[in-house]
Design a protein around this motif. Structure first.
Motif, PDB file in Angstrom:
ATOM      1  N   THR A   1       0.825  -1.208   0.000  1.00 32.21           N
ATOM      2  CA  THR A   1       0.000   0.000   0.000  1.00 32.21           C
ATOM      3  C   THR A   1       0.858   1.257   0.000  1.00 32.21           C
ATOM      4  OG1 THR A   1      -1.742  -1.183   1.207  1.00 32.21           O
ATOM      5  CG2 THR A   1      -1.857   1.220   1.191  1.00 32.21           C
ATOM      6  N   ARG A   2       1.892   1.276   0.851  1.00 33.85           N
ATOM      7  CA  ARG A   2       2.771   2.451   0.914  1.00 33.85           C
ATOM      8  C   ARG A   2       3.512   2.666  -0.400  1.00 33.85           C
ATOM      9  NH1 ARG A   2       3.314   0.945   6.467  1.00 33.85           N
ATOM     10  NH2 ARG A   2       4.923  -0.582   5.971  1.00 33.85           N
ATOM     11  N   ARG A   3       3.963   1.582  -0.994  1.00 31.45           N
ATOM     12  CA  ARG A   3       4.690   1.716  -2.271  1.00 31.45           C
ATOM     13  C   ARG A   3       3.768   2.258  -3.356  1.00 31.45           C
ATOM     14  NH1 ARG A   3       8.828  -2.740  -4.783  1.00 31.45           N
ATOM     15  NH2 ARG A   3       8.921  -1.967  -6.922  1.00 31.45           N
ATOM     16  N   LEU A   4       2.543   1.758  -3.400  1.00 29.36           N
ATOM     17  CA  LEU A   4       1.583   2.234  -4.390  1.00 29.36           C
ATOM     18  C   LEU A   4       1.270   3.709  -4.157  1.00 29.36           C
ATOM     19  CD1 LEU A   4      -0.204   1.367  -6.780  1.00 29.36           C
ATOM     20  CD2 LEU A   4      -2.005   0.822  -5.126  1.00 29.36           C
ATOM     21  N   ALA A   5       1.079   4.091  -2.891  1.00 25.65           N
ATOM     22  CA  ALA A   5       0.787   5.489  -2.576  1.00 25.65           C
ATOM     23  C   ALA A   5       1.936   6.401  -2.990  1.00 25.65           C
ATOM     24  CB  ALA A   5       0.518   5.634  -1.078  1.00 25.65           C
ATOM     25  N   HIS A   6       3.174   5.957  -2.723  1.00 32.22           N
ATOM     26  CA  HIS A   6       4.354   6.773  -3.052  1.00 32.22           C
ATOM     27  C   HIS A   6       4.506   6.941  -4.561  1.00 32.22           C
ATOM     28  CE1 HIS A   6       8.408   8.382  -2.901  1.00 32.22           C
ATOM     29  NE2 HIS A   6       8.792   7.420  -3.742  1.00 32.22           N
ATOM     30  N   GLU A   7       4.423   5.853  -5.299  1.00 28.58           N
ATOM     31  CA  GLU A   7       4.681   5.927  -6.737  1.00 28.58           C
ATOM     32  C   GLU A   7       3.522   6.528  -7.524  1.00 28.58           C
ATOM     33  OE1 GLU A   7       6.583   2.689  -8.657  1.00 28.58           O
ATOM     34  OE2 GLU A   7       7.598   1.987  -6.828  1.00 28.58           O
ATOM     35  N   MET A   8       2.321   6.399  -6.999  1.00 32.28           N
ATOM     36  CA  MET A   8       1.161   6.987  -7.666  1.00 32.28           C
ATOM     37  C   MET A   8       0.863   8.394  -7.141  1.00 32.28           C
ATOM     38  SD  MET A   8      -0.175   4.736  -9.886  1.00 32.28           S
ATOM     39  CE  MET A   8      -1.925   5.135 -10.051  1.00 32.28           C
ATOM     40  N   GLN A   9       1.580   8.786  -6.073  1.00 31.71           N
ATOM     41  CA  GLN A   9       1.384  10.088  -5.423  1.00 31.71           C
ATOM     42  C   GLN A   9      -0.081  10.286  -5.001  1.00 31.71           C
ATOM     43  OE1 GLN A   9       3.060  13.028  -8.141  1.00 31.71           O
ATOM     44  NE2 GLN A   9       5.094  12.739  -7.238  1.00 31.71           N
ATOM     45  N   ILE A  10      -0.579   9.290  -4.273  1.00 34.88           N
ATOM     46  CA  ILE A  10      -1.927   9.345  -3.712  1.00 34.88           C
ATOM     47  C   ILE A  10      -1.827   9.039  -2.223  1.00 34.88           C
ATOM     48  CG2 ILE A  10      -3.118   8.739  -5.860  1.00 34.88           C
ATOM     49  CD1 ILE A  10      -3.188   5.845  -4.975  1.00 34.88           C
ATOM     50  N   ASN A  11      -2.911   9.289  -1.466  1.00 34.26           N
ATOM     51  CA  ASN A  11      -2.847   9.035  -0.031  1.00 34.26           C
ATOM     52  C   ASN A  11      -3.048   7.543   0.264  1.00 34.26           C
ATOM     53  OD1 ASN A  11      -5.703   8.448   0.240  1.00 34.26           O
ATOM     54  ND2 ASN A  11      -6.088  10.670   0.191  1.00 34.26           N
ATOM     55  N   SER A  12      -2.783   7.163   1.507  1.00 31.48           N
ATOM     56  CA  SER A  12      -2.810   5.747   1.890  1.00 31.48           C
ATOM     57  C   SER A  12      -4.190   5.123   1.707  1.00 31.48           C
ATOM     58  CB  SER A  12      -2.355   5.581   3.340  1.00 31.48           C
ATOM     59  OG  SER A  12      -1.028   5.986   3.490  1.00 31.48           O
ATOM     60  N   ARG A  13      -5.226   5.879   2.023  1.00 29.49           N
ATOM     61  CA  ARG A  13      -6.576   5.338   1.876  1.00 29.49           C
ATOM     62  C   ARG A  13      -6.899   5.035   0.424  1.00 29.49           C
ATOM     63  NH1 ARG A  13     -12.221   8.187   4.008  1.00 29.49           N
ATOM     64  NH2 ARG A  13     -13.629   6.572   3.208  1.00 29.49           N
TER      65      ARG A  13
ATOM     66  N   ALA B   1      -4.726   4.448  -1.901  1.00 28.10           N
ATOM     67  CA  ALA B   1      -3.857   3.346  -2.327  1.00 28.10           C
ATOM     68  C   ALA B   1      -4.423   2.002  -1.885  1.00 28.10           C
ATOM     69  CB  ALA B   1      -2.450   3.548  -1.761  1.00 28.10           C
ATOM     70  N   ALA B   2      -4.925   1.928  -0.642  1.00 29.09           N
ATOM     71  CA  ALA B   2      -5.505   0.677  -0.142  1.00 29.09           C
ATOM     72  C   ALA B   2      -6.729   0.286  -0.974  1.00 29.09           C
ATOM     73  CB  ALA B   2      -5.881   0.830   1.326  1.00 29.09           C
ATOM     74  N   GLU B   3      -7.564   1.261  -1.299  1.00 27.36           N
ATOM     75  CA  GLU B   3      -8.758   0.974  -2.102  1.00 27.36           C
ATOM     76  C   GLU B   3      -8.373   0.518  -3.500  1.00 27.36           C
ATOM     77  OE1 GLU B   3     -10.927   4.602  -1.911  1.00 27.36           O
ATOM     78  OE2 GLU B   3     -11.720   4.230   0.117  1.00 27.36           O
ATOM     79  N   GLN B   4      -7.365   1.174  -4.080  1.00 26.72           N
ATOM     80  CA  GLN B   4      -6.928   0.811  -5.436  1.00 26.72           C
ATOM     81  C   GLN B   4      -6.282  -0.570  -5.444  1.00 26.72           C
ATOM     82  OE1 GLN B   4      -4.348   3.705  -7.377  1.00 26.72           O
ATOM     83  NE2 GLN B   4      -5.605   3.518  -9.204  1.00 26.72           N
ATOM     84  N   LYS B   5      -5.512  -0.861  -4.411  1.00 27.09           N
ATOM     85  CA  LYS B   5      -4.883  -2.194  -4.305  1.00 27.09           C
ATOM     86  C   LYS B   5      -5.941  -3.285  -4.267  1.00 27.09           C
ATOM     87  CE  LYS B   5      -3.295  -3.748  -0.373  1.00 27.09           C
ATOM     88  NZ  LYS B   5      -2.492  -3.956   0.856  1.00 27.09           N
ATOM     89  N   ALA B   6      -6.980  -3.067  -3.467  1.00 32.14           N
ATOM     90  CA  ALA B   6      -8.044  -4.062  -3.349  1.00 32.14           C
ATOM     91  C   ALA B   6      -8.819  -4.208  -4.660  1.00 32.14           C
ATOM     92  CB  ALA B   6      -8.989  -3.678  -2.216  1.00 32.14           C
ATOM     93  N   ARG B   7      -9.020  -3.094  -5.363  1.00 28.54           N
ATOM     94  CA  ARG B   7      -9.806  -3.129  -6.595  1.00 28.54           C
ATOM     95  C   ARG B   7      -9.017  -3.699  -7.773  1.00 28.54           C
ATOM     96  NH1 ARG B   7     -10.251   1.809  -7.231  1.00 28.54           N
ATOM     97  NH2 ARG B   7      -8.953   2.151  -9.087  1.00 28.54           N
TER      98      ARG B   7
END
Length: 337
Positions: A202-214, A216-222
């Protein structure tokens, strides 16, 4: 909480997120706060409240150690001292700072030796855990290593059937760590822990996509690990992270395999933990282990799901999140000890 003897069923489950940094690398930082969190979890039970106050607790893999050792045949009264000396050569912790337990394993590689399974847990993990349970009003009937609970949940517990199970590698994909457990012929043979899990994805996705943790978590699940036209970049980031994690697991397995005979090698990989719900994760680990079957573990092997008439019955996906907790609940406690 479970009920029944011959047909064991899930009666209730309770879950509440812990405050950030309350537990660091498996060590409770604030006993009073941990006790309050435990009490709070009892207010978040479905489909009904928990009746008893007896608990079995787990010790995280990162703060524990499990190995199979081979020692000369000797009197059982001499074994404790022999185990202590043997552990000094293998244990990554100071022996004076751990609790050690061991048991004989069935069979032996030679007539003059015996195999024993040794487990060790750091005192700075165990002591505050016991204190938190006590302050919360629970009666601790047992503590055990996390790997023991995972294996109990996912593999048949009938001794005759268990002895015939060969070469099972369990990869438990948790939020903060990934635990690796090798089971063969009725017993755990090896465990290891990697301090990377779903939260790191989640943190890696948030960092590289420049989005917040919430987000990123939703996008990871989807999105998961399966690319589609609208989420190509997110899927690529997650795939790269999981392949890196898989490479670390593969190196552990290579090191482990060098310790065992040709007959004691990995024959199947089971994925468990909340991270196992990530779409496409089985295919990713199949790339890491191309010659070994990889599949999702079944958390209901030794447990019935409970009253089918209740809409709050735990799903298989949720049960994978609670693999360790279900394994702890399934422990048979001898109250005469």
């Amino acid at each position: 909480e479970i009920v029944g003897k011959d047909k064991v069923a899930l009666r209730a489950s309770c879950w509440l997120p812990l405050p950030p940094n309350l537990i660091r690398r498996g060590v409770i930082q604030d006993v009073a706060q941990a006790a309050q969190a435990l009490k709070g979890a009892l207010t978040a039970c479905t489909p009904m409240t928990v009746l008893g106050n007896d608990v079995v607790g787990s010790i995280p893999e990162v703060q524990s150690f499990v190995r199979v050792l081979e020692l000369p045949v000797m009197l059982e009264s001499e074994m404790d001292e022999a185990v202590q000396w043997a552990m000094r050569r293998h244990l990554p912790f100071d022996l004076n700072r751990v609790y050690v337990d061991w048991e004989f394993l069935p069979g032996s590689t030679a007539a003059d030796t015996r195999q024993i399974l040794v487990g060790a847990a750091q005192k700075n993990v165990v002591n505050p855990l016991l204190a938190a349970f006590d302050e919360a009003g629970f009666n601790v009937v047992a503590l055990e290593l996390e790997a023991q609970a995972v294996v109990r949940c996912l593999l048949p517990q009938n001794p005759a059937e268990s002895r015939d199970i060969r070469g099972v590698l369990v990869i438990d994909l948790g939020a903060t760590s990934t635990n690796v457990v090798f089971f063969d012929q009725g017993s755990m043979r090896y465990t290891a822990s990697i301090q990377s899990g779903g939260d790191d994805l989640t943190r890696r996705l948030a960092h590289e996509m420049q989005i917040n943790s919430r987000e990123a978590a939703e996008q990871k699940a989807r999105v998961g690990l399966r690319e589609n036209e609208s989420d190509v970049r997110a899927a690529a980031i997650l795939c790269a992270a999981v392949i890196e994690l898989g490479g670390r697991v593969e190196r552990i397995v290579r090191e482990m395999s060098a310790r065992f005979t040709a007959e004691q090698q990995v024959r199947i990989v089971l994925l468990s933990g909340g991270g196992a719900n990530l779409s496409g994760v089985v295919d990713m680990f199949a790339q890491v282990f191309p010659d070994i079957p990889v599949q999702l573990a079944n958390p209901w092997v030794n447990l019935q799901r409970g009253d089918k008439s209740r809409s709050t019955r735990l799903s298989t996906g949720d049960a994978l999140h609670f693999t360790t907790a279900l394994g702890l609940a399934l422990r048979r406690v001898d109250y005469n000890v």
